[in-house]
Design an enzyme around this catalytic site. Structure first.
Site, PDB file in Angstrom:
ATOM      1  N   THR A 149       0.817  -1.053   0.340  1.00 50.97           N
ATOM      2  CA  THR A 149       0.172   0.083  -0.122  1.00 50.97           C
ATOM      3  C   THR A 149       1.113   1.013   0.218  1.00 50.97           C
ATOM      4  O   THR A 149       1.976   1.205   0.497  1.00 50.97           O
ATOM      5  CB  THR A 149      -0.789   0.109   1.393  1.00 50.97           C
ATOM      6  OG1 THR A 149      -1.572  -1.293   1.305  1.00 50.97           O
ATOM      7  CG2 THR A 149      -1.648   1.159   1.405  1.00 50.97           C
ATOM      8  N   VAL A 192     -12.381  -5.717  -0.803  1.00 53.39           N
ATOM      9  CA  VAL A 192     -11.951  -4.230  -0.399  1.00 53.39           C
ATOM     10  C   VAL A 192     -11.372  -4.410   0.963  1.00 53.39           C
ATOM     11  O   VAL A 192     -11.650  -4.917   1.891  1.00 53.39           O
ATOM     12  CB  VAL A 192     -13.074  -3.330  -0.272  1.00 53.39           C
ATOM     13  CG1 VAL A 192     -12.725  -1.721   0.192  1.00 53.39           C
ATOM     14  CG2 VAL A 192     -13.882  -3.352  -1.571  1.00 53.39           C
TER      15      VAL A 192
END
Lengths: 336, 336
Positions: free
Chosen positions: B203, B232
């Site tokens: 990320t 998600v």
């Protein structure tokens, strides 16, 4: 021998007594908003829907079922009732489709499941439950979530199942007003704010405390009428529209964007855990002060580990009710 | 006259001095995980990517730009760098596609924008910014989010833009191991846990404090390699992977499901606000105690209103760095 049998009997009696004394309770909501002009008959219909969901959840709890099973069963009944904006009664997006969101959370272990943007699962809360129970994920969206639900025996329906004249009329009215506003050039269309009950609100949810002392929460929604396709509100977001822990269980209803920005449910939970506030004071501070201060509105139902229930809202109405093992129960629409 | 000019000069000098004394700072991360065997050259490449993002954000802040603009610019550079799992370097889903999520939040007004499951926007963080700035919504997913981004001048690319050999190889390896495991019948495939760095983590994110004292956070990710389509993680979820208020700004990286269940970012913020903890103690309690206690791992970067920065992680590595107006700066990968 006689003595030990007697002792065993005493022990058994004590255990049964202790278990039956454990409080349990359920609360449900069918959406906060401005349902100001409901006929007596319509009010009775809404109340009957809330009562049915309460009774079903309470029955599960009274038989020793889990709070997770109770909130799911209650929400499924509300999804099946076309009066409420979830499942069968879901509103339409700007593109004339039904896109639904749901979430469930087990406070005993912080496990959670959530789906958003699904269109063909009859009971979206069952898809959320599958995400929680059958996958390593917490949140799934769109076709991936639908495929998973289908593989795991959730009932799949055609999108037309979700059609209701009521929701369709609400979309047509919203589109008409939007066109008028655009003509008047008052605002850019993308910045239009919804301005009536049918468009902005509507969600169903349940929170429960079971005999084992575990909390759970579930929420399901068709979202906002005339919403942009792809919009996700607070309902499927863990810690925002849906949350359960060993502190409290919460299900929210209202203008989702403001709930997200306030991280609503966790803000209530942390006020209880860190500031020592009662669940009533914590929920009131967020719903009656912080939410309107930011410009939002809506309500929530919340229950704590002791079975205390609070159901604040800063709108004109919230379809709501609770049922406790103490015998205390209530089903209401307006404030009084 | 002479006196008043002198007084005005003093006043001006004081104002300029006060402004230039206002601390500002930025921190960025490129993912927490187990990057244990990186060559010196590879380490230098990762550090150069982090440094470039820091320098860009710092430049914006030093010129009086907003923290929102700084975090967005920093994240865009990390998205464009194929070393990091976001934008260009995004990993593949189980179905061999790239599905990206991103979020941005402005602590000065609690406005936020978030997208999930998008496949054709070159810089997902720009789509999140559009949701925040141009719509009444906070979170949008899938094709609806992509259409909105396209209408608002975000750069649209073909899905093939996101292909990298590195990510493709990671998926192939994961699928191969999954097949082996299924053959061995150790676990049901749907319950498989990811078990190496390339699959579980990655990320990018940034947090900043600007000269006006406002905080902001941004996060962008390609998610988990071999994830189910539609999954998600925490990155696009406000209050979880991304959060900014007048208390702190936070961007997380790690095993997203655990971050969601802990409502990670808000849990840190409320510890600071309600318990009076320092940002370092609050972040450490969540990342080094609560997260591993639940079975998860990862890290976060966080900054408070005074410009204090903390970057805890309980994994082997986290690509990270910060740059403060005090001159203090650091770029690191491992714990040392």
């Amino acid at each position: 021998m006689k003595f030990s049998l007697f002792a065993a009997g005493l022990c058994l009696s004590f255990t049964l007594h202790a278990q039956s004394d454990k409080p349990f309770a359920i609360a449900v909501h069918g959406g906060a908003g401005y349902a100001g002009n409901l006929s007596e008959a319509k009010q009775a219909s809404y109340k009957a829907g809330i009562q049915k969901a309460l009774d079903k959840g309470y029955e599960i709890l009274s038989k020793g079922g889990t709070s997770v099973d109770a909130v799911q069963a209650a929400v499924m009944l509300l999804e099946d009732d076309s009066l409420f904006n979830a499942g069968k009664g879901s509103v339409f997006t700007h593109a004339g489709k039904n896109e639904m969101d749901a979430a469930i959370m087990d406070g005993s272990n912080l496990k959670a499941g959530s789906v958003a943007g699904i269109t063909i699962v009859k009971n979206p809360i069952t898809a959320a439950r599958v995400v929680m129970d059958k996958t390593m994920h917490v949140m799934m969206i769109g076709k991936g979530a639908e495929a998973l639900a289908g593989e795991n025996n959730c009932e799949i329906v055609k999108p037309s199942y979700f059609f209701t004249q009521h929701s369709w009329d609400a979309l047509k009215n919203a589109l008409k007003r939007e066109a008028e506003q655009r003509e008047n050039n008052k605002k850019k269309s993308s910045l239009l704010q919804p301005d009536n009950y049918d468009e902005k609100y509507g969600t169903v949810g349940a929170v429960a405390l079971d005999k084992s002392g575990n909390l759970a929460a579930a929420t399901s929604t068709g979202g906002m009428s005339n919403k942009k396709p792809g919009r996700v509100g607070d309902a499927p977001l863990i810690g925002i529209g849906t949350y359960a822990s060993d502190v409290c269980a919460i299900s929210c209803t209202g203008w989702g964007e403001y709930y997200i920005r306030l991280v609503m449910a966790k803000s209530v939970s942390d006020r209880i855990e860190f500031k020592g506030m009662s669940i009533n004071d914590a929920a009131n501070e967020m719903i009656l002060q912080k939410l309107p201060a930011l410009g939002g509105d809506g309500g929530m139902i919340a229950i704590d580990k002791q079975g205390n229930i609070t159901m604040p809202f800063n709108t004109g109405s919230m379809f709501r009710g609770f049922k406790k093992s103490s015998g205390d129960t209530e089903v209401k629409i307006y404030k009084d």
